[in-house]
Design a protein around this motif. Sequence first.
Motif, PDB file in Angstrom:
ATOM      1  N   PHE A  92       0.840  -1.194   0.000  1.00  9.85           N
ATOM      2  CA  PHE A  92       0.000   0.000   0.000  1.00  9.85           C
ATOM      3  C   PHE A  92       0.881   1.252   0.000  1.00  9.85           C
ATOM      4  O   PHE A  92       0.644   2.193  -0.750  1.00  9.85           O
ATOM      5  N   GLU A  93       1.909   1.273   0.839  1.00 10.90           N
ATOM      6  CA  GLU A  93       2.800   2.432   0.892  1.00 10.90           C
ATOM      7  C   GLU A  93       3.516   2.628  -0.440  1.00 10.90           C
ATOM      8  O   GLU A  93       3.697   3.761  -0.886  1.00 10.90           O
ATOM      9  N   ASP A  94       3.915   1.529  -1.084  1.00 11.14           N
ATOM     10  CA  ASP A  94       4.547   1.618  -2.406  1.00 11.14           C
ATOM     11  C   ASP A  94       3.581   2.206  -3.427  1.00 11.14           C
ATOM     12  O   ASP A  94       3.973   3.039  -4.259  1.00 11.14           O
ATOM     13  N   VAL A  95       2.315   1.783  -3.361  1.00 13.07           N
ATOM     14  CA  VAL A  95       1.285   2.338  -4.256  1.00 13.07           C
ATOM     15  C   VAL A  95       1.184   3.842  -4.032  1.00 13.07           C
ATOM     16  O   VAL A  95       1.182   4.625  -4.988  1.00 13.07           O
ATOM     17  N   TYR A  96       1.135   4.269  -2.782  1.00  6.65           N
ATOM     18  CA  TYR A  96       1.001   5.695  -2.482  1.00  6.65           C
ATOM     19  C   TYR A  96       2.172   6.492  -3.038  1.00  6.65           C
ATOM     20  O   TYR A  96       1.984   7.591  -3.569  1.00  6.65           O
ATOM     21  N   GLU A  97       3.370   5.947  -2.942  1.00  4.67           N
ATOM     22  CA  GLU A  97       4.548   6.648  -3.451  1.00  4.67           C
ATOM     23  C   GLU A  97       4.472   6.830  -4.971  1.00  4.67           C
ATOM     24  O   GLU A  97       4.839   7.880  -5.484  1.00  4.67           O
ATOM     25  N   VAL A  98       3.988   5.814  -5.677  1.00  5.92           N
ATOM     26  CA  VAL A  98       3.838   5.927  -7.131  1.00  5.92           C
ATOM     27  C   VAL A  98       2.739   6.930  -7.472  1.00  5.92           C
ATOM     28  O   VAL A  98       2.918   7.804  -8.327  1.00  5.92           O
ATOM     29  N   SER A 147       3.966  -6.546  -9.409  1.00 10.20           N
ATOM     30  CA  SER A 147       2.819  -7.360  -8.994  1.00 10.20           C
ATOM     31  C   SER A 147       1.759  -7.389 -10.076  1.00 10.20           C
ATOM     32  O   SER A 147       0.580  -7.155  -9.806  1.00 10.20           O
ATOM     33  N   LYS A 148       2.190  -7.656 -11.307  1.00 11.00           N
ATOM     34  CA  LYS A 148       1.237  -7.718 -12.414  1.00 11.00           C
ATOM     35  C   LYS A 148       0.099  -8.655 -12.019  1.00 11.00           C
ATOM     36  O   LYS A 148       0.331  -9.701 -11.448  1.00 11.00           O
ATOM     37  N   GLY A 149      -1.109  -8.264 -12.289  1.00 15.14           N
ATOM     38  CA  GLY A 149      -2.264  -9.062 -11.885  1.00 15.14           C
ATOM     39  C   GLY A 149      -2.835  -8.642 -10.537  1.00 15.14           C
ATOM     40  O   GLY A 149      -3.808  -9.222 -10.074  1.00 15.14           O
ATOM     41  N   SER A 150      -2.232  -7.633  -9.926  1.00 17.49           N
ATOM     42  CA  SER A 150      -2.703  -7.171  -8.613  1.00 17.49           C
ATOM     43  C   SER A 150      -3.390  -5.806  -8.694  1.00 17.49           C
ATOM     44  O   SER A 150      -3.351  -5.032  -7.740  1.00 17.49           O
ATOM     45  N   ALA A 151      -4.010  -5.531  -9.823  1.00 18.75           N
ATOM     46  CA  ALA A 151      -4.687  -4.250  -9.993  1.00 18.75           C
ATOM     47  C   ALA A 151      -5.743  -4.031  -8.911  1.00 18.75           C
ATOM     48  O   ALA A 151      -5.898  -2.919  -8.401  1.00 18.75           O
ATOM     49  N   ARG A 152      -6.435  -5.084  -8.547  1.00 14.32           N
ATOM     50  CA  ARG A 152      -7.475  -4.958  -7.519  1.00 14.32           C
ATOM     51  C   ARG A 152      -6.868  -4.536  -6.182  1.00 14.32           C
ATOM     52  O   ARG A 152      -7.440  -3.735  -5.448  1.00 14.32           O
ATOM     53  N   MET A 153      -5.683  -5.062  -5.867  1.00 17.39           N
ATOM     54  CA  MET A 153      -5.037  -4.678  -4.610  1.00 17.39           C
ATOM     55  C   MET A 153      -4.632  -3.200  -4.644  1.00 17.39           C
ATOM     56  O   MET A 153      -4.686  -2.514  -3.618  1.00 17.39           O
ATOM     57  N   VAL A 154      -4.240  -2.695  -5.819  1.00 21.74           N
ATOM     58  CA  VAL A 154      -3.955  -1.265  -5.957  1.00 21.74           C
ATOM     59  C   VAL A 154      -5.226  -0.479  -5.639  1.00 21.74           C
ATOM     60  O   VAL A 154      -5.187   0.526  -4.933  1.00 21.74           O
ATOM     61  N   GLY A 155      -6.351  -0.959  -6.140  1.00 14.76           N
ATOM     62  CA  GLY A 155      -7.631  -0.317  -5.832  1.00 14.76           C
ATOM     63  C   GLY A 155      -7.925  -0.304  -4.343  1.00 14.76           C
ATOM     64  O   GLY A 155      -8.364   0.703  -3.798  1.00 14.76           O
ATOM     65  N   ALA A 164      -8.160   2.747   0.828  1.00  7.90           N
ATOM     66  CA  ALA A 164      -7.615   2.982   2.169  1.00  7.90           C
ATOM     67  C   ALA A 164      -6.921   4.340   2.270  1.00  7.90           C
ATOM     68  O   ALA A 164      -6.724   4.850   3.372  1.00  7.90           O
ATOM     69  N   SER A 165      -6.562   4.935   1.135  1.00 12.13           N
ATOM     70  CA  SER A 165      -5.826   6.200   1.151  1.00 12.13           C
ATOM     71  C   SER A 165      -6.707   7.426   1.373  1.00 12.13           C
ATOM     72  O   SER A 165      -6.187   8.498   1.652  1.00 12.13           O
ATOM     73  N   LYS A 185     -14.910   5.916  -8.424  1.00 10.13           N
ATOM     74  CA  LYS A 185     -15.583   7.160  -8.014  1.00 10.13           C
ATOM     75  C   LYS A 185     -16.495   7.009  -6.803  1.00 10.13           C
ATOM     76  O   LYS A 185     -16.650   7.937  -6.026  1.00 10.13           O
ATOM     77  N   GLN A 186     -17.055   5.829  -6.608  1.00 13.95           N
ATOM     78  CA  GLN A 186     -17.980   5.645  -5.481  1.00 13.95           C
ATOM     79  C   GLN A 186     -17.266   5.649  -4.134  1.00 13.95           C
ATOM     80  O   GLN A 186     -17.904   5.734  -3.096  1.00 13.95           O
ATOM     81  N   HIS A 187     -15.945   5.594  -4.141  1.00 11.70           N
ATOM     82  CA  HIS A 187     -15.187   5.565  -2.893  1.00 11.70           C
ATOM     83  C   HIS A 187     -14.741   6.947  -2.436  1.00 11.70           C
ATOM     84  O   HIS A 187     -14.087   7.070  -1.411  1.00 11.70           O
ATOM     85  N   PHE A 188     -15.110   7.979  -3.182  1.00 12.51           N
ATOM     86  CA  PHE A 188     -14.778   9.339  -2.795  1.00 12.51           C
ATOM     87  C   PHE A 188     -15.885   9.911  -1.924  1.00 12.51           C
ATOM     88  O   PHE A 188     -17.001   9.383  -1.888  1.00 12.51           O
ATOM     89  N   GLU A 189     -15.572  11.017  -1.221  1.00 12.56           N
ATOM     90  CA  GLU A 189     -16.516  11.600  -0.266  1.00 12.56           C
ATOM     91  C   GLU A 189     -17.823  12.043  -0.913  1.00 12.56           C
ATOM     92  O   GLU A 189     -18.864  12.012  -0.286  1.00 12.56           O
ATOM     93  N   GLN A 190     -17.775  12.459  -2.166  1.00 16.41           N
ATOM     94  CA  GLN A 190     -18.961  12.846  -2.919  1.00 16.41           C
ATOM     95  C   GLN A 190     -18.959  12.076  -4.238  1.00 16.41           C
ATOM     96  O   GLN A 190     -17.894  11.814  -4.793  1.00 16.41           O
ATOM     97  N   PRO A 191     -20.124  11.732  -4.779  1.00 16.61           N
ATOM     98  CA  PRO A 191     -20.187  10.934  -6.009  1.00 16.61           C
ATOM     99  C   PRO A 191     -19.452  11.548  -7.206  1.00 16.61           C
ATOM    100  O   PRO A 191     -18.936  10.834  -8.050  1.00 16.61           O
TER     101      PRO A 191
END
Length: 111
Positions: free
Chosen positions: A9-15, A36-44, A49-50, A71-77
Amino acid sequence: MSEGKKNFFEDVYEVVKLIPEGRVTSYGAIASYLGSKGSARMVGWALIASHPLTRIPAHRVVNRVGMLTGKQHFEQPNAMQENLEKEGIKVKNDQVVEFEKLFWDPARELL
């Protein structure tokens, strides 16, 4: 959360912090760049979490064809689209217009 996921997760945030304003990338491109090719869902999951964190421009990460699938995970739609539009990125029907032109590939950009 396991230590491995926390570091990923921290690596994702840095990118994500490196995505230039006015550009977008995909979950899969980040996963691939991190070896981690194939881990797109984990990036999501990392981006979901960010949201309480500051300075993680999660709005710049879309799916592989430019759709605003998170988009549904943001504070407003409409927050994801509004943030992109503030950066000059046009969005139509939840899809980034000229996605290929605006696509930022960390594997190429972060050599």
